[in-house]
Design an enzyme around this catalytic site. Structure first.
Site, PDB file in Angstrom:
ATOM      1  CE  LYS A 218     -27.514 -14.791  -3.960  1.00 25.93           C
ATOM      2  NZ  LYS A 218     -26.622 -13.562  -4.107  1.00 25.93           N
TER       3      LYS A 218
ATOM      4  NE  ARG B  23     -31.760 -12.842   0.674  1.00 24.89           N
ATOM      5  CZ  ARG B  23     -31.596 -13.549  -0.736  1.00 24.89           C
ATOM      6  NH1 ARG B  23     -32.332 -14.567  -1.423  1.00 24.89           N
ATOM      7  NH2 ARG B  23     -31.471 -12.995  -1.742  1.00 24.89           N
TER       8      ARG B  23
ATOM      9  NE  ARG C  85     -30.316  -9.331 -11.656  1.00 24.85           N
ATOM     10  CZ  ARG C  85     -30.003 -10.220 -10.459  1.00 24.85           C
ATOM     11  NH1 ARG C  85     -28.931 -10.886 -10.191  1.00 24.85           N
ATOM     12  NH2 ARG C  85     -30.686 -10.045  -9.709  1.00 24.85           N
TER      13      ARG C  85
ATOM     14  NE  ARG D  52     -34.343 -11.128  -9.685  1.00 24.38           N
ATOM     15  CZ  ARG D  52     -33.396 -11.606  -8.660  1.00 24.38           C
ATOM     16  NH1 ARG D  52     -32.651 -11.946  -9.114  1.00 24.38           N
ATOM     17  NH2 ARG D  52     -33.757 -11.049  -7.427  1.00 24.38           N
TER      18      ARG D  52
ATOM     19  NE  ARG E 290     -32.829  -7.679  -4.167  1.00 25.99           N
ATOM     20  CZ  ARG E 290     -32.512  -7.881  -5.954  1.00 25.99           C
ATOM     21  NH1 ARG E 290     -32.703  -6.832  -6.730  1.00 25.99           N
ATOM     22  NH2 ARG E 290     -31.542  -9.043  -6.028  1.00 25.99           N
TER      23      ARG E 290
HETATM   24  P1  AMP Z   1     -32.476 -13.912  -4.688  1.00 25.05           P
HETATM   25  O1  AMP Z   1     -33.219 -14.095  -6.092  1.00 25.05           O
HETATM   26  O2  AMP Z   1     -31.845 -14.331  -4.134  1.00 25.05           O
HETATM   27  O3  AMP Z   1     -32.070 -12.789  -5.013  1.00 25.05           O
HETATM   28  O4  AMP Z   1     -34.272 -13.239  -4.312  1.00 25.05           O
HETATM   29  C1  AMP Z   1     -34.866 -12.688  -4.923  1.00 25.05           C
HETATM   30  C2  AMP Z   1     -35.970 -12.092  -3.703  1.00 25.05           C
HETATM   31  O5  AMP Z   1     -36.605 -13.486  -2.943  1.00 25.05           O
HETATM   32  C3  AMP Z   1     -34.739 -11.350  -1.854  1.00 25.05           C
HETATM   33  O6  AMP Z   1     -35.365 -10.224  -2.686  1.00 25.05           O
HETATM   34  C4  AMP Z   1     -36.200 -12.075  -1.042  1.00 25.05           C
HETATM   35  O7  AMP Z   1     -37.897 -11.387  -0.682  1.00 25.05           O
HETATM   36  C5  AMP Z   1     -37.098 -13.385  -1.586  1.00 25.05           C
HETATM   37  N1  AMP Z   1     -35.961 -14.145  -0.747  1.00 25.05           N
HETATM   38  C6  AMP Z   1     -35.018 -14.981  -1.018  1.00 25.05           C
HETATM   39  N2  AMP Z   1     -34.888 -15.763  -0.711  1.00 25.05           N
HETATM   40  C7  AMP Z   1     -34.716 -15.316   0.541  1.00 25.05           C
HETATM   41  C8  AMP Z   1     -34.294 -16.510   1.931  1.00 25.05           C
HETATM   42  N3  AMP Z   1     -33.619 -17.196   1.995  1.00 25.05           N
HETATM   43  N4  AMP Z   1     -35.597 -15.385   3.031  1.00 25.05           N
HETATM   44  C9  AMP Z   1     -36.464 -13.987   2.360  1.00 25.05           C
HETATM   45  N5  AMP Z   1     -36.397 -13.881   1.525  1.00 25.05           N
HETATM   46  C10 AMP Z   1     -35.742 -14.051   0.448  1.00 25.05           C
END
Ligand code: AMP
Length: 217
Positions: free
Chosen positions: A15, A90, A129, A162, A173
């Site tokens: 993504k 999400r 990553r 990360r 996750r």
């Molecule tokens: P990502 O970079 O999209 O993988 O997001 C990293 C982390 O941020 C996720 O594992 C969640 O802990 C938090 N996060 C990001 N987007 C959301 C969302 N829409 N709802 C809840 N937590 C989020």
């Protein structure tokens, strides 16, 4: 051209990589809730301190917080020419809130792009990553190496792993993805907005396919 876009898919499906290319190609505003939280953590704001505890163990940040930051961002003037939501919604509650926000500000979603990928490949991608601390550009220790180890090709920033890209947090996750996010695919299918893509076909081919969709070709 389709201009208000949601990009969905499990962690590691690609993504972030596609989002960066699409927003620059089509001049869209990139709204990544994950990036917004990571920025808040870096700046040590109260939002960042609150979000860090959830993010580091792989849990979702509570809906009301996440919906609040997206609502504020989407209402800004620069979103009027189109935006790409990456990592939001999400949960069903987030999707319903987004629908309401879209109606309020007259910026409805045009399409939901779902990028899927099998679990072994997701684990391989996530565990290798690396990300640039300055500009967020993604790398992989085997398949997308920078020219100089540990240094971003684009901005020269340091690369890091990360905190939530480890095996334990990834399991959490993926669990949240399966239980809370995957049901959204049906939600958007019923609304006639869902388009599915295979995330293992290669980044350039996928980008071409997504570009055609956006251009309505
Ligand atoms: P990502 O970079 O999209 O993988 O997001 C990293 C982390 O941020 C996720 O594992 C969640 O802990 C938090 N996060 C990001 N987007 C959301 C969302 N829409 N709802 C809840 N937590 C989020």
């Amino acid at each position: 051209m389709l201009k208000n876009i949601i990009l969905m898919g499990p962690p590691g499906a690609g993504k972030g990589t596609q989002a960066k290319r699409l927003v620059s190609q089509f001049n869209l505003i990139h709204i990544s809730t994950g990036d917004m939280f990571r920025e808040a953590i870096k700046e040590n704001t109260s939002l960042g301190q609150m979000a860090a505890s959830y993010i580091n163990r792989g849990d979702l940040v509570p809906d009301e917080v996440t919906i609040g930051i997206v609502k504020e961002r989407l209402a800004k003037k620069d979103c009027e020419n189109g935006f790409l939501l990456d990592g939001f919604p999400r949960t069903i509650a987030q999707a319903e809130a987004l629908k309401k926000i879209g109606e309020e500000i007259a910026r409805p979603i045009d399409v939901v792009i779902n990028i899927d990928c099998d679990k072994n490949e997701l684990v391989r991608r996530i565990s290798g990553r690396r990300v640039c601390k300055n500009c967020g550009a993604p790398y992989h220790i085997d398949t997308m190496k920078p020219k100089v180890e540990g240094v971003c090709d684009i901005c020269g920033g340091p690369l890091y792993q990360r905190k939530d890209d480890n095996k334990e947090a990834l399991e959490v996750r993926l669990g949240h993805y399966m239980n809370q996010t995957k049901p959204l695919l049906d939600y958007y299918k019923h609304l006639g907005l869902l388009r599915n893509f295979d995330g293992s076909i290669g980044s350039d081919i996928l980008f071409d396919e997504l570009s055609k969709l956006i251009l309505g070709k």
